[in-house]
Design an enzyme around this catalytic site. Structure first.
Site, PDB file in Angstrom:
ATOM      1  N   HIS A  56      33.729 -24.646  42.835  1.00 41.30           N
ATOM      2  CA  HIS A  56      35.111 -24.441  43.619  1.00 41.30           C
ATOM      3  C   HIS A  56      35.381 -25.822  44.355  1.00 41.30           C
ATOM      4  O   HIS A  56      34.412 -26.068  45.280  1.00 41.30           O
ATOM      5  CB  HIS A  56      34.875 -23.221  44.526  1.00 41.30           C
ATOM      6  N   ASN A  88      40.643 -20.306  41.818  1.00 41.69           N
ATOM      7  CA  ASN A  88      41.169 -19.626  42.963  1.00 41.69           C
ATOM      8  C   ASN A  88      41.508 -20.827  43.955  1.00 41.69           C
ATOM      9  O   ASN A  88      40.878 -20.691  45.225  1.00 41.69           O
ATOM     10  CB  ASN A  88      39.876 -18.728  43.605  1.00 41.69           C
ATOM     11  N   HIS A 226      27.183 -15.734  37.761  1.00 43.34           N
ATOM     12  CA  HIS A 226      26.007 -15.702  38.823  1.00 43.34           C
ATOM     13  C   HIS A 226      25.684 -14.378  38.755  1.00 43.34           C
ATOM     14  O   HIS A 226      25.817 -13.398  39.791  1.00 43.34           O
ATOM     15  CB  HIS A 226      27.101 -15.832  40.212  1.00 43.34           C
ATOM     16  N   ASN A 272      28.679 -14.076  47.385  1.00 44.69           N
ATOM     17  CA  ASN A 272      29.231 -12.929  46.767  1.00 44.69           C
ATOM     18  C   ASN A 272      28.888 -13.263  45.351  1.00 44.69           C
ATOM     19  O   ASN A 272      29.606 -14.235  44.788  1.00 44.69           O
ATOM     20  CB  ASN A 272      30.722 -12.431  46.807  1.00 44.69           C
ATOM     21  N   ASP A 299      27.794 -22.748  41.521  1.00 50.57           N
ATOM     22  CA  ASP A 299      28.719 -21.984  42.184  1.00 50.57           C
ATOM     23  C   ASP A 299      29.202 -22.568  43.553  1.00 50.57           C
ATOM     24  O   ASP A 299      29.235 -22.082  44.934  1.00 50.57           O
ATOM     25  CB  ASP A 299      28.436 -20.393  42.421  1.00 50.57           C
ATOM     26  N   HIS A 303      32.742 -24.433  52.702  1.00 45.75           N
ATOM     27  CA  HIS A 303      33.715 -23.886  53.522  1.00 45.75           C
ATOM     28  C   HIS A 303      33.390 -24.674  54.898  1.00 45.75           C
ATOM     29  O   HIS A 303      32.222 -25.256  55.234  1.00 45.75           O
ATOM     30  CB  HIS A 303      33.179 -22.408  53.711  1.00 45.75           C
TER      31      HIS A 303
END
Length: 442
Positions: A56, A88, A226, A272, A299, A303
């Protein structure tokens, strides 16, 4: 040199010319190359460029967390020549325009490659399929609503039919939200002790069961993102016996840590699917050994501290601290903290522990981190055969180092591995013959 696709594992010299592999010869065969730049990598591994099939990059939309520039530099520092960037973002990558934006930013960076992952449905809403053909023409090579499950079985069935028609795969975030109930941690003793909501194993496995049944019926290629539970692994094995074209990935945090890490690292160990039980970790390691798991994916999920609720909760958690008993308001903050950890710069080091512990051979590691991801993304990569694009990772398997988040090239620092001693690291990352990361100069 370790190149599973060419059945090579031995001492070789590699000649790169004009961005391609020009020759692979026994070490010392060519000694007179007056116009060549010679890079001495004696004692290191030369491997096909590592590929991360699941990252991401938060761009467009969340520059405080990551940008394509910082994410690709972090990827190169981790030894990755290619990363697949999930959809996303904001706006979601469900249009040619967003895909074009991502590719243009990549060209400006001159670092690791970016493969855009298209959303399966517009806006990740799980209702209307994107234009698969248009997204492929724009540059996408995988389809996923990752982060959000596709709840409507008919929508998923149509997506698989379209992907099969075009020869691509759909990557699935496997979660039954009616069973996960917005859980913050694995349902078990740790979640109870911290007083936060639990997320059961069955939330993943029940959705895996449904989706693989649909995949068997369609004959389409599906990829389970995942994977984290023993039951999911059993379902994948069973589906393969029934003819399913299913691959799966595991993250380094899921095969290295169990749910107890949350008592030390707090929300920096919240993701998650959540970190699972010790038994699940043992099953993941067994599935790496026996070949059930095809790929290792970081993954990578950067953040900022506010998203992780660090101002509110950071003081509760640290190595050596007693396990906190969170009050009601703090438990709510924990539940609302963003999911995910950064991983591009620690993934290889953590994966190499599997080799150093004699759980797998180096060749198997390269299959999981280069050959198989290349196949998933329908890329002509994952090999150092003559004529191949010169995407190369050079690894020092014996270099000992300490994870220091403050030195990450990623914009974010949310990791549960701070201070961990690791053995093995990328020292050179080469994309199309160009050195894009050199640890000797870092």
């Amino acid at each position: 040199m370790i190149d599973p696709a060419s059945a090579i594992d031995g001492d070789f010299d590699v000649l790169v010319r004009d961005g391609e592999i020009a020759a692979v010869e026994r070490a010392g065969t060519r000694t007179n190359l007056p116009n060549a730049t010679v890079v001495d990598v004696s004692g290191y591994w030369i491997v096909p460029g590592l590929i991360d099939p699941h990252v991401h990059l938060r761009d467009p939309g969340f520059p405080q967390k990551e940008t394509i520039q910082t994410g690709l530099h972090a990827a190169a520092a981790g030894g990755f020549t290619t990363v697949a960037a999930m959809a996303n973002t904001s706006p979601v990558n469900d249009s040619r325009g967003t895909t074009a934006y991502m590719i243009e930013r990549e060209k400006e960076v001159h670092s690791a490659r970016l493969v855009p992952v298209s959303a399966v449905t517009y806006g990740l809403r799980g209702i209307e399929l994107v234009d698969f053909e248009a997204m492929i023409e724009a540059g996408s090579r995988l389809f996923s609503d990752d982060g959000i499950p596709i709840d409507d079985a008919m929508v998923l069935s149509r997506a698989l039919d379209e992907a099969k028609r075009l020869g691509y795969a759909v990557a699935l975030h496997e979660e039954d939200c009616a069973l996960s109930c917005n859980g913050a941690l694995n349902a078990g003793e740790v979640s109870k002790r911290l007083g936060v909501s639990g997320y059961s194993d069955s939330a993943e496995s029940q959705r895996v069961r449904r989706d693989l049944a649909i995949a068997i019926g369609s004959g389409a290629a599906v990829h389970v993102c995942h994977v984290s539970t023993a039951e999911s692994l059993d379902l994948i094995r069973a589906a393969r016996r029934h003819g399913a074209q299913v691959t799966c990935e595991v993250t380094p945090h899921h095969f290295t840590l169990d749910e107890s890490a949350a008592m030390i690292w707090g929300t920096n160990a919240k993701m998650n699917p959540p970190l699972r039980s010790h038994g699940d970790v043992e099953n993941l390691l067994a599935a790496i050994r026996d070949g059930t798991i095809d790929m290792i994916a970081s993954d990578h999920a950067p953040h900022d501290p506010d998203s992780k609720r660090m101002p509110q909760l950071g003081a509760y958690f640290a190595p050596g601290h007693p396990v906190p008993q969170l009050d009601h308001e703090s438990a709510k903050e924990f539940a609302h903290a963003a999911n995910g950890v950064v991983g591009l710069e620690t993934s290889l080091g953590l994966a190499l522990q599997l080799v150093h512990r004699s759980m797998i051979e180096p060749t198997r590691l390269i299959e999981m981190m280069s050959v198989n991801p290349a196949a998933l993304l329908r890329m002509e990569a994952g090999t150092l055969a003559v004529g191949a694009i010169a995407d190369v990772t050079v690894i020092d398997p014996n270099l000992e180092w300490t994870v220091a988040p403050e030195k990450f090239l990623s914009k974010s620092r949310n990791t549960p591995f701070a201070g961990m001693r690791l053995k093995g690291r990328a020292v050179l990352t080469i994309v199309a013959g160009e050195i894009v990361y050199d640890a000797r100069k870092a």
